[in-house]
Design an enzyme around this catalytic site. Structure first.
Site, PDB file in Angstrom:
ATOM      1  NE  ARG A  95      -2.142   1.778   3.686  1.00  0.00           N
ATOM      2  CZ  ARG A  95      -2.861   2.023   4.884  1.00  0.00           C
ATOM      3  NH1 ARG A  95      -3.930   1.536   4.916  1.00  0.00           N
ATOM      4  NH2 ARG A  95      -1.988   2.568   5.781  1.00  0.00           N
ATOM      5  CB  CYS A 103      -1.352   6.144   2.721  1.00  0.00           C
ATOM      6  SG  CYS A 103      -2.518   7.418   3.223  1.00  0.00           S
TER       7      CYS A 103
END
Length: 125
Positions: free
Chosen positions: A102, A104
């Site tokens: 991930r 962000c």
């Protein structure tokens, strides 16, 4: 070979793009914001918006023959990094045992002034 993914269970694209594309056995989603399938913006806090984003992601993943369990990478765009904890809490409900890679990032502004947008890359079963 490329295949376009389109489902009425997620909001229609609001520009010249598709909800997602399958290339070989990989699915690349467009960013999902907290619009309902009918195109209405979800009002409420960042957690309510994040739940709607996941509902949309699940719909396009299902149409592609993928699922949250086959996601290999997620990119999360948030309007305010102060919301990171609240978004992470909801994110963890959808990615509990399976934890894809991930990124962000905080962004200045998102379409329709959304508080969160998420895109994913997944394996097609």
């Amino acid at each position: 070979m490329m295949k376009t993914v389109q489902t009425n269970e997620a909001p229609a694209a609001i520009g010249p793009y598709s909800q997602g594309i399958i290339v070989n056995n990989m699915f690349f989603s467009s960013g999902q914001i907290p619009l309902t399938a009918a195109g209405e913006m979800v009002t409420g806090d960042v957690q309510a918006q994040t739940h709607q984003v996941f509902k949309n992601l699940q719909a396009v993943l299902k149409e592609a023959g993928a699922s949250l369990e086959t996601v290999v990478k997620a990119t999360v765009f948030i309007k305010n990094m102060d919301d990171f904890g609240a978004i992470n809490e909801v994110y963890g409900e959808y990615f509990s045992s399976h934890k894809p890679a991930r990124s962000c990032v905080e962004v200045a502004r998102l379409p329709k002034d959304a508080l969160v947008e998420i895109e994913v890359i997944a394996l097609v079963k």
